[in-house]
Design an enzyme around this catalytic site. Structure first.
Site, PDB file in Angstrom:
ATOM      1  N   ILE A  12       0.837  -1.207   0.000  1.00 31.58           N
ATOM      2  CA  ILE A  12       0.000   0.000   0.000  1.00 31.58           C
ATOM      3  C   ILE A  12       0.875   1.262   0.000  1.00 31.58           C
ATOM      4  O   ILE A  12       0.600   2.238  -0.710  1.00 31.58           O
ATOM      5  CB  ILE A  12      -0.972  -0.017   1.213  1.00 31.58           C
ATOM      6  N   LEU A  33      12.817  -3.005   4.634  1.00 35.29           N
ATOM      7  CA  LEU A  33      12.795  -4.002   3.554  1.00 35.29           C
ATOM      8  C   LEU A  33      12.608  -5.439   4.056  1.00 35.29           C
ATOM      9  O   LEU A  33      12.902  -6.378   3.319  1.00 35.29           O
ATOM     10  CB  LEU A  33      14.048  -3.907   2.667  1.00 35.29           C
ATOM     11  N   GLY A  36       9.041  -5.305   2.543  1.00 34.15           N
ATOM     12  CA  GLY A  36       8.979  -4.501   1.322  1.00 34.15           C
ATOM     13  C   GLY A  36      10.049  -4.913   0.317  1.00 34.15           C
ATOM     14  O   GLY A  36      10.850  -5.818   0.578  1.00 34.15           O
ATOM     15  N   TYR A 141      -2.852  -9.133  16.216  1.00 35.84           N
ATOM     16  CA  TYR A 141      -2.700  -8.132  15.154  1.00 35.84           C
ATOM     17  C   TYR A 141      -3.711  -7.004  15.350  1.00 35.84           C
ATOM     18  O   TYR A 141      -3.352  -5.818  15.438  1.00 35.84           O
ATOM     19  CB  TYR A 141      -2.860  -8.794  13.781  1.00 35.84           C
ATOM     20  N   ASP A 279     -12.686 -16.215  11.586  1.00 39.12           N
ATOM     21  CA  ASP A 279     -13.074 -15.558  10.336  1.00 39.12           C
ATOM     22  C   ASP A 279     -14.557 -15.180  10.399  1.00 39.12           C
ATOM     23  O   ASP A 279     -15.414 -16.054  10.290  1.00 39.12           O
ATOM     24  CB  ASP A 279     -12.889 -16.532   9.151  1.00 39.12           C
TER      25      ASP A 279
HETATM   26  N1  LIG Z   1      -3.162  -5.182   2.891  1.00 41.30           N
HETATM   27  C1  LIG Z   1      -4.351  -4.985   3.465  1.00 41.30           C
HETATM   28  O1  LIG Z   1      -5.400  -5.398   2.939  1.00 41.30           O
HETATM   29  C2  LIG Z   1      -4.443  -4.224   4.765  1.00 41.30           C
HETATM   30  C3  LIG Z   1      -5.687  -4.143   5.415  1.00 41.30           C
HETATM   31  C4  LIG Z   1      -5.782  -3.422   6.604  1.00 41.30           C
HETATM   32  C5  LIG Z   1      -4.676  -2.769   7.127  1.00 41.30           C
HETATM   33  N2  LIG Z   1      -3.469  -2.879   6.487  1.00 41.30           N
HETATM   34  C6  LIG Z   1      -2.309  -2.174   7.076  1.00 41.30           C
HETATM   35  O2  LIG Z   1      -1.713  -1.381   6.069  1.00 41.30           O
HETATM   36  C7  LIG Z   1      -0.294  -1.306   6.255  1.00 41.30           C
HETATM   37  C8  LIG Z   1       0.406  -1.680   4.966  1.00 41.30           C
HETATM   38  O3  LIG Z   1       0.000  -2.970   4.560  1.00 41.30           O
HETATM   39  P1  LIG Z   1       0.684  -3.693   3.324  1.00 41.30           P
HETATM   40  O4  LIG Z   1      -0.253  -4.751   2.859  1.00 41.30           O
HETATM   41  O5  LIG Z   1       1.183  -2.673   2.385  1.00 41.30           O
HETATM   42  O6  LIG Z   1       1.917  -4.398   4.079  1.00 41.30           O
HETATM   43  P2  LIG Z   1       3.422  -4.629   3.589  1.00 41.30           P
HETATM   44  O7  LIG Z   1       4.014  -5.680   4.468  1.00 41.30           O
HETATM   45  O8  LIG Z   1       3.457  -4.845   2.120  1.00 41.30           O
HETATM   46  O9  LIG Z   1       4.119  -3.215   3.906  1.00 41.30           O
HETATM   47  C9  LIG Z   1       4.632  -2.870   5.165  1.00 41.30           C
HETATM   48  C10 LIG Z   1       5.999  -2.249   4.963  1.00 41.30           C
HETATM   49  O10 LIG Z   1       6.531  -1.821   6.220  1.00 41.30           O
HETATM   50  C11 LIG Z   1       7.888  -2.224   6.327  1.00 41.30           C
HETATM   51  N3  LIG Z   1       8.181  -2.381   7.766  1.00 41.30           N
HETATM   52  C12 LIG Z   1       7.571  -3.235   8.643  1.00 41.30           C
HETATM   53  N4  LIG Z   1       8.106  -3.081   9.867  1.00 41.30           N
HETATM   54  C13 LIG Z   1       9.032  -2.108   9.774  1.00 41.30           C
HETATM   55  C14 LIG Z   1       9.918  -1.503  10.713  1.00 41.30           C
HETATM   56  N5  LIG Z   1       9.960  -1.897  11.997  1.00 41.30           N
HETATM   57  N6  LIG Z   1      10.757  -0.529  10.287  1.00 41.30           N
HETATM   58  C15 LIG Z   1      10.746  -0.127   8.977  1.00 41.30           C
HETATM   59  N7  LIG Z   1       9.937  -0.667   8.056  1.00 41.30           N
HETATM   60  C16 LIG Z   1       9.093  -1.651   8.444  1.00 41.30           C
HETATM   61  C17 LIG Z   1       7.981  -3.514   5.525  1.00 41.30           C
HETATM   62  O11 LIG Z   1       9.304  -3.821   5.072  1.00 41.30           O
HETATM   63  C18 LIG Z   1       7.023  -3.223   4.372  1.00 41.30           C
HETATM   64  O12 LIG Z   1       7.682  -2.620   3.290  1.00 41.30           O
HETATM   65  C19 LIG Z   1       0.028  -2.203   7.432  1.00 41.30           C
HETATM   66  O13 LIG Z   1       0.144  -1.375   8.569  1.00 41.30           O
HETATM   67  C20 LIG Z   1      -1.197  -3.101   7.559  1.00 41.30           C
HETATM   68  O14 LIG Z   1      -1.420  -3.501   8.883  1.00 41.30           O
HETATM   69  C21 LIG Z   1      -3.323  -3.594   5.333  1.00 41.30           C
END
Ligand SMILES: NC(=O)c1ccc[n+]([C@@H]2O[C@H](COP(=O)([O-])OP(=O)(O)OC[C@H]3O[C@@H](n4cnc5c(N)ncnc54)[C@H](O)[C@@H]3O)[C@@H](O)[C@H]2O)c1
Length: 323
Positions: A12, A33, A36, A141, A279
Site C-alpha cells: 500500500i 525491507l 517490502g 494483530y 473468520d
Molecule cells: N493489505 C491490506 O489489505 C491491509 C488491510 C488493513 C490494514 N493494512 C495495514 O496497512 C499497512 C500496509 O500494509 P501492506 O499490505 O502494504 O503491508 P506490507 O508488508 O506490504 O508493507 C509494510 C511495509 O513496512 C515495512 N516495515 C515493517 N516493519 C518495519 C519496521 N519496523 N521498520 C521499517 N519498516 C518496516 C515492511 O518492510 C514493508 O515494506 C500495514 O500497517 C497493515 O497492517 C493492510
C-alpha cells in the site's frame, strides 16, 4: 507538501508514494525491507533504509527530512502469525510505533496518517461496520492496531499531534507500476491470480457453510488507488479522526474466484477446507463518515475493475518483485 512514508516499499505504501509524487508532493521513504521490496521503491522518492526499532536512527531521519507529515504503513500484518507470535506484533506495531510517535514529538512533526484495520472490530454485531461499533479484536494483530489508535488519541490530546487513522478493509488491485507481493501471501486475490498464472496449483476456500448466499465469507474489497486517494485527503484534514474505509459492498470468496477466472480467462482449481477460527462471515465497511467529512469518493467500485488491475500487474510480475 513534504511527506515521509514509513513502510513505503510495501504494497500500500508504494502506491501511496506513487500517487503523492504524481500529485507534486516531495516524498522520502523509510523502510527496513523485511517485507517490502527494493523494486517497489519509486525512483523519484528519496530512500532511507532503516528500522523503526532504532529510535535514534528514525529520529535522525525525521530531523534530516523535516516533513510536513508522516504516513505510517510499517507493521507486521499477518493475522495467523500474530496468533503464534504475539510478541512480534506488539513489539513492531506498538513499541516500534511509539518510537515513531516520540520522534515526531521531539522533532516537532505534527501530522500523521496511520494504517489501521477492520481487524480492530473483531466479529461485528452488524454490517456495514461503522466507526462506533464496539472494538473487540480477536487476534494480537487487531489488538496491536487498536492499542496504537488509543495511544494516538492520547498523543493528540497531550502533545497536539494531528492524526487521521484509516481503518482499511481489504486492499486490492494495483496501479500500473506497483502491486501486491507479500512474502507470505494470505490474501485471496493474489493467490487466485497465482493459480491463473500457473505459479500455484490451487486456491483454498476456508469454510463453505457460512450463513451467506453461497456459504463462503464476504469481504469488502477496496481498490488500492481509492485507498491511496483517501490518504491524500487525510493530509488536508483539519481534525484528528478515525475513519472506516471500504466500498460498502461485499464479494464472497466464490464470487472473487469466479470473477478472477473470467478476467484471466483461466479455470481456477479450488480446494475446499474447513473454516479458520476467527473468520467472521461478513466484513463490510460503512464509509459514510469519510465520504461526508473528507469528501472521499471511490472511483473503482466494481470487483472486475479491481481484478483487471491486479491481473495486469501480476502478468507483468508473475513472480512478484522477485526478491
Ligand atoms: N493489505 C491490506 O489489505 C491491509 C488491510 C488493513 C490494514 N493494512 C495495514 O496497512 C499497512 C500496509 O500494509 P501492506 O499490505 O502494504 O503491508 P506490507 O508488508 O506490504 O508493507 C509494510 C511495509 O513496512 C515495512 N516495515 C515493517 N516493519 C518495519 C519496521 N519496523 N521498520 C521499517 N519498516 C518496516 C515492511 O518492510 C514493508 O515494506 C500495514 O500497517 C497493515 O497492517 C493492510
Amino acid at each position: 507538501m513534504k511527506i515521509l512514508v514509513v513502510g513505503g516499499a510495501g504494497y500500500i505504501g508504494s502506491v501511496c508514494t506513487e500517487l503523492l509524487l504524481d500529485e507534486g508532493h516531495e516524498v522520502a521513504v523509510f523502510d527496513n525491507l523485511t517485507e517490502g521490496h527494493r523494486r517497489a521503491l519509486d525512483s523519484r522518492a528519496q530512500f532511507i533504509e532503516g528500522d523503526l526499532a532504532d529510535r535514534s536512527g528514525f529520529e535522525a531521519a525525521l530531523a534530516g527530512i523535516r516533513p510536513d507529515a508522516v504516513m505510517h504503513f510499517a507493521a507486521s500484518a499477518l493475522v495467523g502469525e500474530s496468533m503464534e507470535n504475539p510478541s512480534k506484533y506488539f513489539r513492531n506495531n506498538v513499541a516500534n510505533g511509539l518510537n515513531l510517535l516520540d520522534a515526531m514529538v521531539s522533532t516537532g512533526t505534527e501530522r500523521l496518517v496511520f494504517s489501521s484495520t477492520c481487524a480492530i472490530f473483531g466479529p461485528p454485531e452488524r454490517v456495514p461496520i461503522d466507526e462506533d461499533l464496539p472494538k473487540r479484536p480477536i487476534n494480537p494483530y487487531g489488538e496491536s492496531k487498536l492499542a496504537f489508535e488509543r495511544i494516538l488519541r492520547w498523543y493528540g490530546q497531550i502533545h497536539g499531534l494531528k492524526f487521521v487513522s484509516l481503518r482499511y478493509f481489504n486492499a486490492a488491485g494495483a496501479s500500473a507500476r506497483f502491486g501486491e507481493d507479500h512474502r507470505v501471501e494470505t490474501h485471496l486475490i493474489p493467490n487466485v491470480l497465482k493459480v491463473a498464472l500457473g505459479e500455484k496449483s490451487e486456491v483454498e476456500i476456508y469454510g463453505t457453510d457460512y450463513d451467506t448466499p453461497d456459504g463462503t465469507c464476504i469481504r469488502d474489497y477496496i481498490h488500492i488507488l481509492d485507498l491511496a486517494r483517501a490518504h491524500i485527503l487525510a493530509l488536508q484534514s483539519s481534525k484528528s479522526e478515525f475513519y472506516n474505509l471500504g466500498t460498502g459492498g461485499g464479494s464472497s470468496v466464490r464470487e472473487v474466484i469466479a470473477a478472477a477466472g473470467k478476467v484471466a480467462g483461466k479455470k481456477i482449481k479450488v480446494v475446499e477446507k474447513p473454516r479458520r477460527p476467527g473468520d467472521p462471515p461478513r466484513l463490510i465497511a460503512a464509509s459514510d463518515k469519510i465520504k461526508s467529512e473528507l469528501g472521499w469518493k471511490p472511483q473503482f467500485q466494481s470487483l472486475e475493475t479491481i481484478l483487471e488491475s491486479a491481473w495486469q500487474w501480476h502478468q507483468e510480475f508473475p513472480r512478484g518483485y522477485g526478491d
